[in-house]
Motif scaffolding. Structure first.
Motif, PDB file in Angstrom:
ATOM      1  N   GLN A   7      -2.769 -40.186 -26.230  1.00  0.00           N
ATOM      2  CA  GLN A   7      -4.049 -39.628 -25.871  1.00  0.00           C
ATOM      3  C   GLN A   7      -5.139 -40.371 -26.620  1.00  0.00           C
ATOM      4  O   GLN A   7      -5.047 -40.596 -27.826  1.00  0.00           O
ATOM      5  CB  GLN A   7      -4.120 -38.142 -26.227  1.00  0.00           C
ATOM      6  N   VAL A   8      -6.173 -40.760 -25.882  1.00  0.00           N
ATOM      7  CA  VAL A   8      -7.324 -41.430 -26.470  1.00  0.00           C
ATOM      8  C   VAL A   8      -8.566 -40.638 -26.101  1.00  0.00           C
ATOM      9  O   VAL A   8      -8.786 -40.310 -24.939  1.00  0.00           O
ATOM     10  CB  VAL A   8      -7.458 -42.876 -25.954  1.00  0.00           C
ATOM     11  N   LEU A   9      -9.385 -40.333 -27.083  1.00  0.00           N
ATOM     12  CA  LEU A   9     -10.636 -39.630 -26.853  1.00  0.00           C
ATOM     13  C   LEU A   9     -11.786 -40.621 -26.968  1.00  0.00           C
ATOM     14  O   LEU A   9     -11.846 -41.387 -27.942  1.00  0.00           O
ATOM     15  CB  LEU A   9     -10.818 -38.511 -27.873  1.00  0.00           C
ATOM     16  N   LEU A  10     -12.671 -40.588 -25.975  1.00  0.00           N
ATOM     17  CA  LEU A  10     -13.810 -41.506 -25.938  1.00  0.00           C
ATOM     18  C   LEU A  10     -15.100 -40.699 -25.912  1.00  0.00           C
ATOM     19  O   LEU A  10     -15.241 -39.784 -25.095  1.00  0.00           O
ATOM     20  CB  LEU A  10     -13.728 -42.384 -24.699  1.00  0.00           C
ATOM     21  N   VAL A  11     -16.028 -41.058 -26.777  1.00  0.00           N
ATOM     22  CA  VAL A  11     -17.314 -40.370 -26.833  1.00  0.00           C
ATOM     23  C   VAL A  11     -18.434 -41.397 -26.758  1.00  0.00           C
ATOM     24  O   VAL A  11     -18.545 -42.266 -27.637  1.00  0.00           O
ATOM     25  CB  VAL A  11     -17.453 -39.534 -28.117  1.00  0.00           C
ATOM     26  N   GLU A  12     -19.238 -41.281 -25.702  1.00  0.00           N
ATOM     27  CA  GLU A  12     -20.385 -42.173 -25.537  1.00  0.00           C
ATOM     28  C   GLU A  12     -21.624 -41.587 -26.215  1.00  0.00           C
ATOM     29  O   GLU A  12     -21.771 -40.369 -26.306  1.00  0.00           O
ATOM     30  CB  GLU A  12     -20.707 -42.393 -24.050  1.00  0.00           C
ATOM     31  N   SER A  13     -22.508 -42.466 -26.636  1.00  0.00           N
ATOM     32  CA  SER A  13     -23.788 -42.047 -27.204  1.00  0.00           C
ATOM     33  C   SER A  13     -24.809 -43.153 -26.986  1.00  0.00           C
ATOM     34  O   SER A  13     -24.451 -44.275 -26.615  1.00  0.00           O
ATOM     35  CB  SER A  13     -23.649 -41.738 -28.699  1.00  0.00           C
ATOM     36  N   GLY A  14     -26.075 -42.815 -27.203  1.00  0.00           N
ATOM     37  CA  GLY A  14     -27.130 -43.810 -27.120  1.00  0.00           C
ATOM     38  C   GLY A  14     -27.961 -43.771 -25.857  1.00  0.00           C
ATOM     39  O   GLY A  14     -28.933 -44.519 -25.725  1.00  0.00           O
ATOM     40  N   GLY A  15     -27.595 -42.915 -24.923  1.00  0.00           N
ATOM     41  CA  GLY A  15     -28.374 -42.814 -23.702  1.00  0.00           C
ATOM     42  C   GLY A  15     -29.716 -42.144 -23.965  1.00  0.00           C
ATOM     43  O   GLY A  15     -29.971 -41.625 -25.040  1.00  0.00           O
ATOM     44  N   GLY A  16     -30.579 -42.191 -22.954  1.00  0.00           N
ATOM     45  CA  GLY A  16     -31.885 -41.561 -23.088  1.00  0.00           C
ATOM     46  C   GLY A  16     -32.837 -42.024 -22.015  1.00  0.00           C
ATOM     47  O   GLY A  16     -32.427 -42.622 -21.016  1.00  0.00           O
ATOM     48  N   LEU A  17     -34.109 -41.727 -22.236  1.00  0.00           N
ATOM     49  CA  LEU A  17     -35.174 -42.093 -21.309  1.00  0.00           C
ATOM     50  C   LEU A  17     -35.921 -43.296 -21.860  1.00  0.00           C
ATOM     51  O   LEU A  17     -36.322 -43.308 -23.032  1.00  0.00           O
ATOM     52  CB  LEU A  17     -36.125 -40.908 -21.133  1.00  0.00           C
ATOM     53  N   VAL A  18     -36.101 -44.305 -21.034  1.00  0.00           N
ATOM     54  CA  VAL A  18     -36.790 -45.523 -21.454  1.00  0.00           C
ATOM     55  C   VAL A  18     -37.637 -46.041 -20.299  1.00  0.00           C
ATOM     56  O   VAL A  18     -37.295 -45.811 -19.129  1.00  0.00           O
ATOM     57  CB  VAL A  18     -35.772 -46.588 -21.924  1.00  0.00           C
ATOM     58  N   GLN A  19     -38.708 -46.711 -20.626  1.00  0.00           N
ATOM     59  CA  GLN A  19     -39.551 -47.295 -19.589  1.00  0.00           C
ATOM     60  C   GLN A  19     -38.938 -48.591 -19.071  1.00  0.00           C
ATOM     61  O   GLN A  19     -38.187 -49.268 -19.786  1.00  0.00           O
ATOM     62  CB  GLN A  19     -40.944 -47.571 -20.134  1.00  0.00           C
ATOM     63  N   ALA A  20     -39.272 -48.919 -17.855  1.00  0.00           N
ATOM     64  CA  ALA A  20     -38.806 -50.178 -17.283  1.00  0.00           C
ATOM     65  C   ALA A  20     -39.216 -51.331 -18.190  1.00  0.00           C
ATOM     66  O   ALA A  20     -40.328 -51.367 -18.721  1.00  0.00           O
ATOM     67  CB  ALA A  20     -39.392 -50.371 -15.892  1.00  0.00           C
ATOM     68  N   GLY A  21     -38.278 -52.255 -18.363  1.00  0.00           N
ATOM     69  CA  GLY A  21     -38.492 -53.379 -19.263  1.00  0.00           C
ATOM     70  C   GLY A  21     -38.013 -53.131 -20.677  1.00  0.00           C
ATOM     71  O   GLY A  21     -37.934 -54.069 -21.480  1.00  0.00           O
ATOM     72  N   GLY A  22     -37.674 -51.896 -20.970  1.00  0.00           N
ATOM     73  CA  GLY A  22     -37.228 -51.541 -22.303  1.00  0.00           C
ATOM     74  C   GLY A  22     -35.756 -51.814 -22.536  1.00  0.00           C
ATOM     75  O   GLY A  22     -35.061 -52.381 -21.682  1.00  0.00           O
TER      76      GLY A  22
END
Length: 127
Positions: free
Chosen positions: A1-16
């Motif tokens: 069993q492998v557990l994967l946790v993503e992070s770092g997403g969010g709202l950003v303006q185009a070009g960012g």
């Protein structure tokens, strides 16, 4: 069993820019290729980027090539996706996925290669 946790997403303006992380735990020593996929509302999940265990092979979808960079730190059991020059069409839930069975020497964009998936992190790019 492998557990994967993503992070770092969010709202950003185009070009960012944004950097996503995927932290693996459990039987992380089994992980071979790691990949990023994304799914926008009403669309199928699509391949974004992948990297083999050694980092010697990477693969990108045409839509992100030249803008996104995939990397991994095996000592930390973590994969990254550095995203630059973001566009509104990059808006999606981004998923981390890993292969623990095949161990190919070439990074693959095929969904069927990956046998463990994270829960996803939302990336929203405003125009």
């Amino acid at each position: 069993q492998v557990l994967l946790v993503e992070s770092g997403g969010g709202l950003v303006q185009a070009g960012g820019s944004l950097r996503l992380s995927c932290a693996a735990s459990g039987r992380a020593f089994l992980i071979n290729t790691m990949g990023w996929f994304r799914q926008a509302p009403g669309k199928e999940r699509e391949f974004v980027a992948a990297i083999t265990r050694s980092g010697g092979s990477t693969k990108y979808s045409d839509s992100v090539k030249g803008r996104f960079t995939i990397s991994r730190d095996n000592a930390k059991n973590t994969m990254y996706l550095q995203m630059a020059s973001l566009k509104p069409e990059d808006t999606a839930v981004y998923y981390c996925a890993v292969d623990t069975q095949l161990g190919s020497q070439e990074a693959s964009g095929r969904i069927g290669v990956y046998d463990f998936w994270g829960q996803g992190t939302q990336v929203t790019v405003s125009s």
